[in-house]
Design a protein around this motif. Structure first.
Motif, mmCIF file in Angstrom:
data_model
loop_
_atom_site.group_PDB
_atom_site.id
_atom_site.type_symbol
_atom_site.label_atom_id
_atom_site.label_comp_id
_atom_site.label_asym_id
_atom_site.label_seq_id
_atom_site.Cartn_x
_atom_site.Cartn_y
_atom_site.Cartn_z
ATOM 1 N N UNK A 39 0.796 -1.211 0.000
ATOM 2 C CA UNK A 39 0.000 0.000 0.000
ATOM 3 C C UNK A 39 0.829 1.261 0.000
ATOM 4 N N UNK A 40 0.332 2.269 0.700
ATOM 5 C CA UNK A 40 0.953 3.581 0.766
ATOM 6 C C UNK A 40 0.974 4.073 2.199
ATOM 7 N N UNK A 41 1.903 4.985 2.461
ATOM 8 C CA UNK A 41 1.885 5.743 3.706
ATOM 9 C C UNK A 41 1.994 7.203 3.296
ATOM 10 N N UNK A 42 1.196 8.059 3.911
ATOM 11 C CA UNK A 42 1.168 9.451 3.491
ATOM 12 C C UNK A 42 1.198 10.393 4.682
ATOM 13 N N UNK A 43 1.761 11.574 4.434
ATOM 14 C CA UNK A 43 1.848 12.624 5.439
ATOM 15 C C UNK A 43 1.650 13.956 4.735
ATOM 16 N N UNK A 44 0.810 14.801 5.302
ATOM 17 C CA UNK A 44 0.576 16.129 4.737
ATOM 18 C C UNK A 44 0.312 17.097 5.867
ATOM 19 N N UNK A 45 0.508 18.352 5.593
ATOM 20 C CA UNK A 45 0.231 19.403 6.574
ATOM 21 C C UNK A 45 -0.379 20.573 5.826
ATOM 22 N N UNK A 46 -1.403 21.183 6.429
ATOM 23 C CA UNK A 46 -2.063 22.311 5.782
ATOM 24 C C UNK A 46 -2.611 23.263 6.836
ATOM 25 N N UNK A 47 -2.762 24.513 6.459
ATOM 26 C CA UNK A 47 -3.397 25.519 7.308
ATOM 27 C C UNK A 47 -4.812 25.747 6.795
ATOM 28 N N UNK A 48 -5.753 25.746 7.719
ATOM 29 C CA UNK A 48 -7.149 25.969 7.370
ATOM 30 C C UNK A 48 -7.653 27.160 8.193
ATOM 31 N N UNK A 49 -8.203 28.164 7.525
ATOM 32 C CA UNK A 49 -8.847 29.284 8.209
ATOM 33 C C UNK A 49 -10.329 28.954 8.308
ATOM 34 N N UNK A 50 -10.779 28.560 9.499
ATOM 35 C CA UNK A 50 -12.153 28.078 9.695
ATOM 36 C C UNK A 50 -13.208 29.100 9.325
ATOM 37 N N UNK A 51 -12.863 30.392 9.348
ATOM 38 C CA UNK A 51 -13.864 31.411 9.023
ATOM 39 C C UNK A 51 -14.318 31.318 7.569
#
Length: 184
Positions: A158-170
Motif C-alpha cells: 500500500x501507501x503511507x502518506x503525510x501532509x500538513x495544511x493551514x485551514x482558516x475556519x472562518x
C-alpha cells in the motif's frame, strides 16, 4: 491583535499517519483503502494566548491510481464527532474544549457529523514521493478549494502518506471568537 483560530491539520494522508492497503492486482486500476485503525487526522488550533490540539478519526478514505500506479484522485470522510482534545493535563479540561469545538456555533457535530476531503488531482512535483494535492474540503455543508503538499511513500502492500495544511475556519462560516470578526 487578532484571535486567529487557525486549524492546522497535520494530516497523514490527507491525514495523519495514514496507511492504505492496495485493493487490486497489478495492471488493473488500483484503489488504496485507508486503514482506519492506523490513521488519524491531527489538528492544532492556535490563538493569541495559546491554543489546543488533538485528533479526529476517519469513517472512510481511499485513493485511486491507474494500472501503472499513478495516483489520480480520492476521498476521505472525517468523523467530526470523534474530535478529541489532548493538550490539557486534566481530562475534564480537554472535555470542555471538545464541547466548545463540537457545539452549534463551531463545527455543530450533532447536525454535521462528517466532513470530507475530495481529492481531485495528485501531481508529482519532482522530488521523490512529493506531491501537490488539489481538491475540496467540505465542512458544515460548505465546500472550498484546498491545495497542499503531501509525502506519499510506497509500502509493501500500500501507501503511507503525510501532509500538513493551514485551514482558516472562518472561510467555512465558523466565526465563533474569531479575531477576524470580533477584534480583541
Amino acid at each position: 491583535m487578532k484571535n486567529n483560530y487557525l486549524m492546522l491539520l497535520a494530516v497523514l494522508f490527507c491525514l495523519a499517519n495514514v496507511t492504505m492497503a492496495r485493493q487490486q492486482p497489478a495492471g488493473k486500476p488500483i484503489v488504496y483503502k485507508l486503514d482506519l485503525n492506523a490513521s488519524r487526522l491531527l489538528w492544532k488550533a492556535t490563538k493569541v494566548n495559546g491554543g489546543h490540539n488533538g485528533f479526529l478519526l476517519f469513517n472512510s478514505g481511499m485513493l485511486n491510481a491507474d494500472g501503472k500506479g499513478k495516483l489520480l484522485n480520492g476521498k476521505f470522510v472525517m468523523n467530526m464527532t470523534s474530535i478529541t482534545a489532548v493538550d490539557k493535563l486534566l481530562p475534564n479540561e480537554n472535555r470542555e474544549s471538545e464541547q466548545v469545538i463540537k457545539a452549534g456555533n463551531f463545527f455543530a457535530t450533532a447536525q454535521n457529523p462528517t466532513s470530507t476531503i475530495s481529492v481531485k488531482s495528485i501531481v508529482a512535483i519532482g522530488r521523490r514521493n512529493q506531491y501537490k494535492v488539489a481538491g475540496e474540503l467540505t465542512i458544515k455543508g460548505v465546500t472550498k478549494p484546498l491545495i497542499f503538499l503531501a509525502t506519499i511513500s510506497p509500502r509493501v502492500n500500500g501507501l503511507k502518506a503525510l501532509a500538513e495544511m493551514d485551514i482558516d475556519r472562518t472561510k467555512w462560516g465558523i466565526t465563533y471568537k474569531s479575531g477576524n470578526f470580533f477584534p480583541i
